[in-house]
Design a protein around this motif. Structure first.
Motif, PDB file in Angstrom:
ATOM      1  N   PHE A 133      35.957   2.181  -2.147  1.00 16.69           N
ATOM      2  CA  PHE A 133      36.252   0.763  -2.335  1.00 16.69           C
ATOM      3  C   PHE A 133      36.464   0.504  -3.829  1.00 16.69           C
ATOM      4  N   SER A 134      37.693   0.193  -4.198  1.00 17.07           N
ATOM      5  CA  SER A 134      38.041   0.023  -5.607  1.00 17.07           C
ATOM      6  C   SER A 134      37.541  -1.318  -6.148  1.00 17.07           C
ATOM      7  N   HIS A 135      37.098  -1.315  -7.396  1.00 12.74           N
ATOM      8  CA  HIS A 135      36.696  -2.505  -8.124  1.00 12.74           C
ATOM      9  C   HIS A 135      37.451  -2.541  -9.448  1.00 12.74           C
ATOM     10  N   LYS A 136      37.253  -3.599 -10.211  1.00 14.49           N
ATOM     11  CA  LYS A 136      37.946  -3.739 -11.487  1.00 14.49           C
ATOM     12  C   LYS A 136      37.035  -3.492 -12.680  1.00 14.49           C
ATOM     13  N   HIS A 137      35.769  -3.146 -12.391  1.00 16.21           N
ATOM     14  CA  HIS A 137      34.823  -2.845 -13.469  1.00 16.21           C
ATOM     15  C   HIS A 137      33.683  -2.014 -12.868  1.00 16.21           C
ATOM     16  N   ILE A 138      32.693  -1.707 -13.699  1.00 16.17           N
ATOM     17  CA  ILE A 138      31.570  -0.872 -13.288  1.00 16.17           C
ATOM     18  C   ILE A 138      30.837  -1.500 -12.105  1.00 16.17           C
ATOM     19  N   VAL A 139      30.512  -0.684 -11.113  1.00 15.37           N
ATOM     20  CA  VAL A 139      29.748  -1.128  -9.945  1.00 15.37           C
ATOM     21  C   VAL A 139      28.281  -0.773 -10.185  1.00 15.37           C
ATOM     22  N   LYS A 140      27.432  -1.787 -10.275  1.00 13.90           N
ATOM     23  CA  LYS A 140      26.020  -1.572 -10.619  1.00 13.90           C
ATOM     24  C   LYS A 140      25.093  -1.577  -9.408  1.00 13.90           C
ATOM     25  N   CYS A 141      25.562  -2.102  -8.261  1.00 11.17           N
ATOM     26  CA  CYS A 141      24.655  -2.199  -7.115  1.00 11.17           C
ATOM     27  C   CYS A 141      25.436  -2.201  -5.801  1.00 11.17           C
ATOM     28  N   VAL A 142      24.872  -1.533  -4.821  1.00 12.75           N
ATOM     29  CA  VAL A 142      25.402  -1.545  -3.455  1.00 12.75           C
ATOM     30  C   VAL A 142      24.233  -1.762  -2.500  1.00 12.75           C
ATOM     31  N   GLU A 143      24.510  -2.382  -1.347  1.00 12.29           N
ATOM     32  CA  GLU A 143      23.437  -2.677  -0.395  1.00 12.29           C
ATOM     33  C   GLU A 143      24.016  -2.813   1.011  1.00 12.29           C
ATOM     34  N   PHE A 144      23.433  -2.044   1.969  1.00  5.73           N
ATOM     35  CA  PHE A 144      23.836  -2.155   3.371  1.00  5.73           C
ATOM     36  C   PHE A 144      23.214  -3.390   4.005  1.00  5.73           C
ATOM     37  N   ASP A 145      23.896  -3.904   5.043  1.00  7.44           N
ATOM     38  CA  ASP A 145      23.372  -5.049   5.782  1.00  7.44           C
ATOM     39  C   ASP A 145      22.147  -4.638   6.595  1.00  7.44           C
ATOM     40  N   PRO A 146      21.234  -5.579   6.869  1.00  9.59           N
ATOM     41  CA  PRO A 146      20.056  -5.276   7.691  1.00  9.59           C
ATOM     42  C   PRO A 146      20.455  -5.057   9.141  1.00  9.59           C
ATOM     43  N   PHE A 147      19.703  -4.194   9.817  1.00  9.65           N
ATOM     44  CA  PHE A 147      19.988  -3.893  11.220  1.00  9.65           C
ATOM     45  C   PHE A 147      19.568  -5.041  12.117  1.00  9.65           C
ATOM     46  N   GLY A 160      28.149  -5.305  -6.229  1.00 10.24           N
ATOM     47  CA  GLY A 160      28.251  -6.165  -7.394  1.00 10.24           C
ATOM     48  C   GLY A 160      28.247  -5.317  -8.644  1.00 10.24           C
ATOM     49  N   GLY A 161      28.657  -5.926  -9.758  1.00  9.43           N
ATOM     50  CA  GLY A 161      28.684  -5.166 -10.997  1.00  9.43           C
ATOM     51  C   GLY A 161      29.106  -5.994 -12.181  1.00  9.43           C
ATOM     52  N   ALA A 162      29.774  -5.336 -13.129  1.00  9.25           N
ATOM     53  CA  ALA A 162      30.097  -5.964 -14.400  1.00  9.25           C
ATOM     54  C   ALA A 162      31.098  -7.105 -14.268  1.00  9.25           C
ATOM     55  N   GLU A 163      31.849  -7.150 -13.175  1.00  6.91           N
ATOM     56  CA  GLU A 163      32.793  -8.256 -12.979  1.00  6.91           C
ATOM     57  C   GLU A 163      32.100  -9.584 -12.699  1.00  6.91           C
ATOM     58  N   GLY A 164      30.870  -9.530 -12.181  1.00  7.52           N
ATOM     59  CA  GLY A 164      30.192 -10.755 -11.780  1.00  7.52           C
ATOM     60  C   GLY A 164      30.648 -11.251 -10.429  1.00  7.52           C
ATOM     61  N   ARG A 165      31.314 -10.413  -9.639  1.00  9.27           N
ATOM     62  CA  ARG A 165      31.804 -10.803  -8.315  1.00  9.27           C
ATOM     63  C   ARG A 165      31.019 -10.081  -7.223  1.00  9.27           C
ATOM     64  N   LEU A 166      30.642 -10.827  -6.217  1.00  5.17           N
ATOM     65  CA  LEU A 166      30.022 -10.257  -5.024  1.00  5.17           C
ATOM     66  C   LEU A 166      31.123  -9.912  -4.037  1.00  5.17           C
ATOM     67  N   ARG A 167      31.133  -8.683  -3.569  1.00  6.65           N
ATOM     68  CA  ARG A 167      32.101  -8.248  -2.569  1.00  6.65           C
ATOM     69  C   ARG A 167      31.355  -7.769  -1.330  1.00  6.65           C
ATOM     70  N   VAL A 168      31.919  -8.039  -0.166  1.00 11.83           N
ATOM     71  CA  VAL A 168      31.370  -7.551   1.099  1.00 11.83           C
ATOM     72  C   VAL A 168      32.491  -6.801   1.817  1.00 11.83           C
ATOM     73  N   PHE A 169      32.197  -5.569   2.204  1.00 14.87           N
ATOM     74  CA  PHE A 169      33.185  -4.709   2.853  1.00 14.87           C
ATOM     75  C   PHE A 169      32.830  -4.505   4.320  1.00 14.87           C
ATOM     76  N   ASP A 170      33.860  -4.545   5.164  1.00 16.45           N
ATOM     77  CA  ASP A 170      33.734  -4.253   6.589  1.00 16.45           C
ATOM     78  C   ASP A 170      33.840  -2.738   6.743  1.00 16.45           C
ATOM     79  N   LEU A 171      32.756  -2.084   7.133  1.00 14.29           N
ATOM     80  CA  LEU A 171      32.742  -0.624   7.173  1.00 14.29           C
ATOM     81  C   LEU A 171      33.584  -0.065   8.317  1.00 14.29           C
ATOM     82  N   ALA A 172      33.651  -0.772   9.422  1.00 17.00           N
ATOM     83  CA  ALA A 172      34.456  -0.299  10.548  1.00 17.00           C
ATOM     84  C   ALA A 172      35.938  -0.303  10.179  1.00 17.00           C
ATOM     85  N   ALA A 173      36.375  -1.341   9.464  1.00 17.80           N
ATOM     86  CA  ALA A 173      37.774  -1.446   9.068  1.00 17.80           C
ATOM     87  C   ALA A 173      38.060  -0.722   7.759  1.00 17.80           C
TER      88      ALA A 173
END
Length: 207
Positions: A133-147, A160-173
């Motif tokens: 998953f491409s970002h535009k700056h350093i990625v400082k944290c990743v977290e899976f959703d709770p079951f 999240g990371g140096a951009e200050g943007r929260l991103r959520v990715f659909d893992l199935a897609a």
């Protein structure tokens, strides 16, 4: 002033784990000593990394045991057994320091965030790279959703990371599902160091 919570003054018994050696109650203010006998423990050392670690994360208990993933500045996150630290494998593919490394609750998926402006999804045990998953700056944290009940593995990944943007990715897609600007325009240099899902998928905390 009188102590509103007086201690039950008594002589310590032989072999006590806690010892309060005092001569008289009136000496308490000036002649108090405290000794705690702690059984020595030998840590398990897990060699392998060549630079400072950035994150350690245990999986939940699974039928195959508990697992431990580590992120490091050496670009090579590692998976180990959680009970004895035995090395299982190394995730090779990042071109920059790995700032975050997480396992989902099933320990079937691993995610990493890196200074190479990417987050990666891995098959935890085989080490196969499943998505980048491409970002535009350093990625400082990743977290899976709770079951949730009946869920076999994680469905969403927040980053999240140096951009200050929260991103959520659909893992199935294997695609970006949503993106949120978390910092005010006047504070353009503030990034995200941590993202945490709430008890359900309706809330994500950022810091």
């Amino acid at each position: 002033p009188q102590n509103p919570f007086p201690l039950p003054w008594r002589e310590p018994t032989s072999g006590s784990a806690l010892s309060f050696p005092m001569k008289r109650k009136e000496d308490a203010a000036t002649d108090f000593s405290f000794a705690l006998k702690v059984k020595s423990q030998v840590p398990i050392v897990c060699p392998g990394h060549t630079r400072p670690l950035t994150e350690l994360h245990y999986s939940a208990a699974t039928p195959d045991g508990v697992f431990l993933i580590s992120g490091c500045h050496d670009k090579l996150p590692m998976l180990r057994r959680g009970d004895n630290g035995d090395w299982i494998g190394t995730y090779a593919g990042h071109k920059g320091a790995v700032w975050s490394a997480k396992l989902d609750s099933s320990a079937l998926l691993a995610a990493t965030g890196s200074a190479d402006f990417s987050a990666k999804l891995w098959a935890a045990v085989s080490g196969e790279e499943l998505a980048t998953f491409s970002h535009k700056h350093i990625v400082k944290c990743v977290e899976f959703d709770p079951f949730e009940p009946g869920q076999a593995q994680a469905q969403w990944l927040a980053s999240g990371g140096a951009e200050g943007r929260l991103r959520v990715f659909d893992l199935a897609a294997g695609a970006l599902a949503s993106e949120i600007e978390t910092r005010p325009p006047a504070d353009a240099k503030r990034g995200l160091n941590k993202v945490v899902w709430g008890p359900t998928r309706s809330t994500i905390l950022t810091a």
